[in-house]
Design an enzyme around this catalytic site. Structure first.
Site, PDB file in Angstrom:
ATOM      1  N   ASP A 177       4.710 -11.272   5.102  1.00  0.00           N
ATOM      2  CA  ASP A 177       5.004  -9.841   5.237  1.00  0.00           C
ATOM      3  C   ASP A 177       5.980  -9.468   4.114  1.00  0.00           C
ATOM      4  OD1 ASP A 177       6.122  -7.397   5.937  1.00  0.00           O
ATOM      5  OD2 ASP A 177       5.943  -7.779   8.081  1.00  0.00           O
TER       6      ASP A 177
ATOM      7  N   GLY B 238      -8.287  -6.417  -5.767  1.00  0.00           N
ATOM      8  CA  GLY B 238      -8.891  -5.664  -6.871  1.00  0.00           C
ATOM      9  C   GLY B 238      -7.866  -5.315  -7.945  1.00  0.00           C
TER      10      GLY B 238
ATOM     11  N   ALA C 268      -4.183  -7.700  -0.850  1.00  0.00           N
ATOM     12  CA  ALA C 268      -5.581  -8.059  -0.559  1.00  0.00           C
ATOM     13  C   ALA C 268      -6.473  -6.808  -0.490  1.00  0.00           C
ATOM     14  CB  ALA C 268      -5.652  -8.796   0.774  1.00  0.00           C
TER      15      ALA C 268
ATOM     16  N   CYS D  62      -4.888   5.404  -0.918  1.00  0.00           N
ATOM     17  CA  CYS D  62      -6.217   6.025  -0.983  1.00  0.00           C
ATOM     18  C   CYS D  62      -6.274   7.112   0.091  1.00  0.00           C
ATOM     19  CB  CYS D  62      -7.334   4.992  -0.842  1.00  0.00           C
ATOM     20  SG  CYS D  62      -7.263   3.993   0.639  1.00  0.00           S
TER      21      CYS D  62
HETATM   22  N1  SAM Z   1      -4.314  -3.381  -3.553  1.00  0.00           N
HETATM   23  C1  SAM Z   1      -5.446  -3.892  -2.795  1.00  0.00           C
HETATM   24  C2  SAM Z   1      -6.660  -3.905  -3.710  1.00  0.00           C
HETATM   25  O1  SAM Z   1      -6.705  -3.128  -4.670  1.00  0.00           O
HETATM   26  O2  SAM Z   1      -7.559  -4.723  -3.479  1.00  0.00           O
HETATM   27  C3  SAM Z   1      -5.663  -3.104  -1.525  1.00  0.00           C
HETATM   28  C4  SAM Z   1      -4.440  -3.118  -0.622  1.00  0.00           C
HETATM   29  S1  SAM Z   1      -4.729  -2.369   0.955  1.00  0.00           S
HETATM   30  C5  SAM Z   1      -4.617  -0.688   0.589  1.00  0.00           C
HETATM   31  C6  SAM Z   1      -3.203  -2.678   1.757  1.00  0.00           C
HETATM   32  C7  SAM Z   1      -3.001  -4.131   2.170  1.00  0.00           C
HETATM   33  O3  SAM Z   1      -1.640  -4.268   2.610  1.00  0.00           O
HETATM   34  C8  SAM Z   1      -3.845  -4.634   3.344  1.00  0.00           C
HETATM   35  O4  SAM Z   1      -4.530  -5.793   2.960  1.00  0.00           O
HETATM   36  C9  SAM Z   1      -2.810  -4.956   4.437  1.00  0.00           C
HETATM   37  O5  SAM Z   1      -3.180  -6.065   5.228  1.00  0.00           O
HETATM   38  C10 SAM Z   1      -1.595  -5.259   3.603  1.00  0.00           C
HETATM   39  N2  SAM Z   1      -0.283  -5.092   4.259  1.00  0.00           N
HETATM   40  C11 SAM Z   1       0.075  -4.161   5.177  1.00  0.00           C
HETATM   41  N3  SAM Z   1       1.371  -4.305   5.498  1.00  0.00           N
HETATM   42  C12 SAM Z   1       1.849  -5.338   4.766  1.00  0.00           C
HETATM   43  C13 SAM Z   1       3.127  -5.958   4.654  1.00  0.00           C
HETATM   44  N4  SAM Z   1       4.166  -5.538   5.390  1.00  0.00           N
HETATM   45  N5  SAM Z   1       3.265  -7.000   3.806  1.00  0.00           N
HETATM   46  C14 SAM Z   1       2.205  -7.426   3.064  1.00  0.00           C
HETATM   47  N6  SAM Z   1       0.973  -6.888   3.141  1.00  0.00           N
HETATM   48  C15 SAM Z   1       0.796  -5.854   3.973  1.00  0.00           C
END
Ligand code: SAM
Length: 293
Positions: free
Chosen positions: A168, A122, A119, A235
């Site tokens: 997760d 993108g 999420a 990032c």
């Molecule tokens: N790739 C996305 C984009 O380009 O729109 C941005 C991703 S953001 C850097 C990282 C995401 O990982 C966050 O939405 C967070 O809630 C999710 N996240 C963190 N730990 C996670 C886990 N154990 N399993 C799944 N999602 C996780």
């Protein structure tokens, strides 16, 4: 006191990592970057988008390395948000640096791809577009509100073939196996600092992020088919979340693949075969590493 009132712990980490070059990173933080977006070829064409911008006398440029990327020359996001092309999902606001990991992953028709931490989507929607809608993408997100946003963006961008999972990623069944995995890991965001940012940083937060990143890397390697490809990105510009994570992947048996970015993208020193984009007036700080299992 620094112009952005950055936490002393962050400045110290940057100094440890980059020595005299820390000034380049700090100057990058202090520069307001232009609005950038990606055309969604599932819904429109580059020419149509360019025509619309020209009709509205909005000037733009395009980086040589990606035909679908646009950079507005002046004007804020409000030039685009709420307009019909935006509402119809014909364009997606996205930083240039954040468009790089899906290009490195290079999704192809028929490949099974896991976007492990997806999420707001993108990169998921970009991977769908890059494969002509023909890659078999699973997008995983653990946060409920961000998962809703992911589903909304998948619908709006017409990425209907993507399967979204609200879970997760660490709990995914190891019996699942993918050709390619994008791990765009949760991180401190130390690459995205810009004028007006509220910077949340502490050594404890950095350690927490680094520990989670390692767990996610180990999981990604278990979920890959032998010979499959992992692209790891953050990032962040901090080695604790970048080179240290890449070294960990190698310690688990992954083979690093060289990541090569187009000429002209500003780089900071990083471990061999990886890249760390230096924040500047066009690019956010970003890190990309690629591996074969
Ligand atoms: N790739 C996305 C984009 O380009 O729109 C941005 C991703 S953001 C850097 C990282 C995401 O990982 C966050 O939405 C967070 O809630 C999710 N996240 C963190 N730990 C996670 C886990 N154990 N399993 C799944 N999602 C996780």
């Amino acid at each position: 006191m620094n112009a952005l009132n950055l936490p002393a712990a962050l400045i110290e980490r940057l100094h440890d990592a980059y020595g005299e070059r820390v000034g380049e990173v700090l100057r990058g933080y202090e520069t307001a970057r232009p609005v950038t977006f990606r055309v969604n070829p599932c819904k429109t064409t580059r020419q149509e988008v360019a025509d619309r911008l020209n009709e509205r006398h909005i000037s733009f440029s395009q980086p040589e390395w990606y035909e679908d990327a646009f950079v507005l020359c002046g004007g804020g996001e409000d030039c685009l948000i709420g307009t019909p092309p935006y509402e119809r999902g014909e364009i997606y606001l996205q930083s240039l640096s954040s468009m790089l990991p899906p290009i490195v992953l290079s999704p192809r028709a028929g490949e099974t791809i896991l976007d492990m931490t997806a999420a707001p989507g993108g990169k998921t929607t970009q991977m769908a577009a890059l494969s002509g809608g023909k890659a078999l993408i699973t997008a995983c997100e653990r946060d409920a509100i961000r998962y809703e946003r992911l589903c909304f963006n998948l619908r709006r961008q017409g990425a209907e073939r993507v399967s979204a999972l609200h879970t997760d990623a660490l709990t995914l069944n190891d019996g699942l196996k993918f050709d390619k995995i994008l791990l765009d890991a949760p991180c401190t965001g130390s690459g995205t600092i810009a004028p007006g940012s509220r910077v949340r940083f502490s050594d404890a937060y950095l350690s927490k992020c680094a520990a989670l990143q390692k767990k996610l890397i180990a999981k990604a390697l278990r979920l890959l088919k032998p010979g499959g490809m992992l692209v790891y990105s953050t990032c962040s510009v901090l080695p604790e979340e970048n080179d240290d994570a890449a070294a960990y992947a190698v310690s688990l048996g992954a083979r690093a693949l060289p990541v090569q970015l187009p000429v002209g993208i500003p780089l900071l020193p990083s471990r061999q075969r990886t890249v760390c984009v230096c924040p500047d007036e066009l690019y956010e700080g970003f890190y990309i590493a690629a591996f074969i299992k």
